[in-house]
Write a protein that holds these residues in place. Structure first.
Motif, PDB file in Angstrom:
ATOM      1  N   GLN A 207      30.403  65.611  48.882  1.00 17.85           N
ATOM      2  CA  GLN A 207      29.220  64.926  49.368  1.00 17.85           C
ATOM      3  C   GLN A 207      28.724  65.592  50.643  1.00 17.85           C
TER       4      GLN A 207
ATOM      5  N   SER B  10      23.642  61.487  51.993  1.00 14.84           N
ATOM      6  CA  SER B  10      23.342  60.283  51.224  1.00 14.84           C
ATOM      7  C   SER B  10      21.916  59.869  51.531  1.00 14.84           C
TER       8      SER B  10
ATOM      9  N   ASP C 282      19.061  57.037  52.204  1.00 10.06           N
ATOM     10  CA  ASP C 282      18.913  55.645  52.609  1.00 10.06           C
ATOM     11  C   ASP C 282      17.488  55.127  52.419  1.00 10.06           C
TER      12      ASP C 282
ATOM     13  N   SER D 204      12.718  61.814  50.125  1.00  6.51           N
ATOM     14  CA  SER D 204      13.901  61.000  50.414  1.00  6.51           C
ATOM     15  C   SER D 204      14.299  61.200  51.872  1.00  6.51           C
TER      16      SER D 204
ATOM     17  N   LEU E 211      17.416  61.479  54.388  1.00  5.78           N
ATOM     18  CA  LEU E 211      18.848  61.726  54.468  1.00  5.78           C
ATOM     19  C   LEU E 211      19.326  61.319  55.852  1.00  5.78           C
TER      20      LEU E 211
ATOM     21  N   GLN F 198      23.679  62.460  42.560  1.00  3.83           N
ATOM     22  CA  GLN F 198      24.581  61.593  41.800  1.00  3.83           C
ATOM     23  C   GLN F 198      24.117  60.147  41.907  1.00  3.83           C
ATOM     24  N   SER F 199      23.783  59.579  40.750  1.00  7.29           N
ATOM     25  CA  SER F 199      23.469  58.152  40.664  1.00  7.29           C
ATOM     26  C   SER F 199      24.332  57.583  39.542  1.00  7.29           C
TER      27      SER F 199
ATOM     28  N   ARG G   9      17.455  55.558  47.060  1.00  9.55           N
ATOM     29  CA  ARG G   9      18.391  54.938  48.004  1.00  9.55           C
ATOM     30  C   ARG G   9      19.747  54.702  47.329  1.00  9.55           C
ATOM     31  N   GLY G  10      20.794  55.081  48.024  1.00  6.63           N
ATOM     32  CA  GLY G  10      22.144  54.912  47.505  1.00  6.63           C
ATOM     33  C   GLY G  10      22.664  56.122  46.752  1.00  6.63           C
ATOM     34  N   ASN G  11      21.763  57.042  46.374  1.00  9.50           N
ATOM     35  CA  ASN G  11      22.201  58.265  45.679  1.00  9.50           C
ATOM     36  C   ASN G  11      22.950  59.170  46.643  1.00  9.50           C
ATOM     37  N   ARG G  12      23.905  59.907  46.108  1.00  5.72           N
ATOM     38  CA  ARG G  12      24.652  60.870  46.913  1.00  5.72           C
ATOM     39  C   ARG G  12      24.182  62.282  46.583  1.00  5.72           C
TER      40      ARG G  12
END
Length: 346
Positions: free
Chosen positions: A232, A235, A237, A246, A248, A264-265, A303-306
């Motif tokens: 990772q 991420s 937010d 997005s 970060l 990654q989701s 949001r929440g994806n890495r």
């Protein structure tokens, strides 16, 4: 011997007329049809065998130890290696079956001891023609699952050309190619000689099918490597759907515009960094400790994806698999396939 120009010209015309008549004869068309079918199937089979070798080599280089391989690959390799031992001992053409057996057994022992060196001869072995089911079996040895062709946008527009209304799917076309090859090779009855247009479109479809399998296999291997070794690096937010940007929080290692990353989701999406911003200013790279950053990727990162990346030691493997996973059909494929069957003059 007469050598005057009038005789030579008339003789040339007579011979040319005779040849043209022969080319138009049904027997010649059957010969050209048989040649095209055997050549086309031969290229398809050779591609699948070479693809298997490439997958075996890539996996052997990418995974740190045999125990880290997906269980499906370990099971396939063990089963096929044991079958390969028996094949070697039954062979009547092997120069030195005992030495070959020792070498194959040594390779398997090395794997069970921890090193990764998948035996190519064992992994590519097949007891049937490369119909779709055989292709599916081949790539499943590498934990690759072929999706349904009908839900893949790659096949939008199929069937095309003279194949329209003849073949229901690319997979049925591959199966019939194998059947027609067997009829030709074993002297069976020819169930309809295909004309040039259909042979050309069949060649195009086989090429696209093989390319499709390559793309699917490369993407599958790359995804599995990310699942196993992905680190990772950021991420998300916040996500702005209107701009596709997005936010970060920060980055764990340097990323730059053009860097390959993985979102990654529920699954893993392969993509690249399209643009980066810091405090509304466009930047080329994002460094650890300098966040937050704005980023646009080739796919939506919500949001929440890495955001993941592979370790540096896999950079070469990543690049090769990415190239294979995104390869596009050659723009000259239509004219190239037509040239395969132009000899018949039909």
């Amino acid at each position: 011997m007469r050598t005057d120009s009038n005789f030579a010209s008339s003789e040339h015309i007579r011979q040319a007329a005779s040849i043209s008549k022969a080319l138009a004869a049904p027997s010649w068309r059957v010969f050209v049809y048989k040649t095209a079918i055997v050549q086309l199937y031969g290229m398809h089979e050779r591609f699948m065998r070479e693809l298997s070798d490439a997958l075996a080599e890539t996996i052997s280089q990418a995974y740190a130890s045999y125990d880290e391989l997906p269980e499906a690959i370990q099971n396939s390799h063990l089963r096929l290696s044991l079958e390969h031992f028996q094949t070697i001992m039954r062979s009547r053409t092997a120069d030195d079956p005992i030495m070959q057996l020792k070498s194959a057994m040594s390779s398997l022992v090395g794997c069970l001891s921890g090193s990764v060196a998948l035996t190519k001869d064992a992994m590519r072995s097949h007891g049937a023609n490369f119909r779709h089911d055989m292709v599916r079996d081949l790539v499943s040895r590498y934990a690759v699952e072929i999706p349904k062709w009908s839900v893949d946008m790659y096949w939008k527009g199929f069937p095309f050309g003279s194949l329209h209304g003849i073949y229901a799917s690319p997979t049925s076309l591959i199966d019939e190619l194998a059947d027609r090859r067997n009829d030709v090779a074993h002297g069976g009855d020819i169930d309809g000689v295909l004309d040039n247009a259909m042979l050309s479109d069949m060649a195009r479809a086989v090429y696209l099918y093989d390319l499709w399998i390559l793309r699917v296999a490369a993407r599958s291997l790359l995804t599995r490597l990310v699942d196993k070794y992905g680190m990772q690096i950021a991420s998300v937010d916040h996500y702005w759907p209107s701009t596709g940007a997005s936010r970060l929080v920060d980055v764990g290692s340097k990323i730059s515009v053009g860097s390959m990353v993985f979102i990654q989701s529920k699954g893993v999406e392969l993509t690249t960094v399209k643009s980066l911003q810091k405090e509304k200013t466009t930047i080329h790279s994002a460094e650890p400790g300098g966040g937050p950053f704005g980023a646009v990727f080739g796919v939506a990162a919500r949001r929440g994806n890495r955001i993941l990346a592979l370790p540096l030691r896999l950079a070469g493997t990543q690049e090769s698999l990415w190239s294979a996973a995104t390869v596009e059909p050659h723009p000259g494929i239509a004219s190239a396939t037509e040239s395969m069957v132009m000899a018949s003059g039909a």
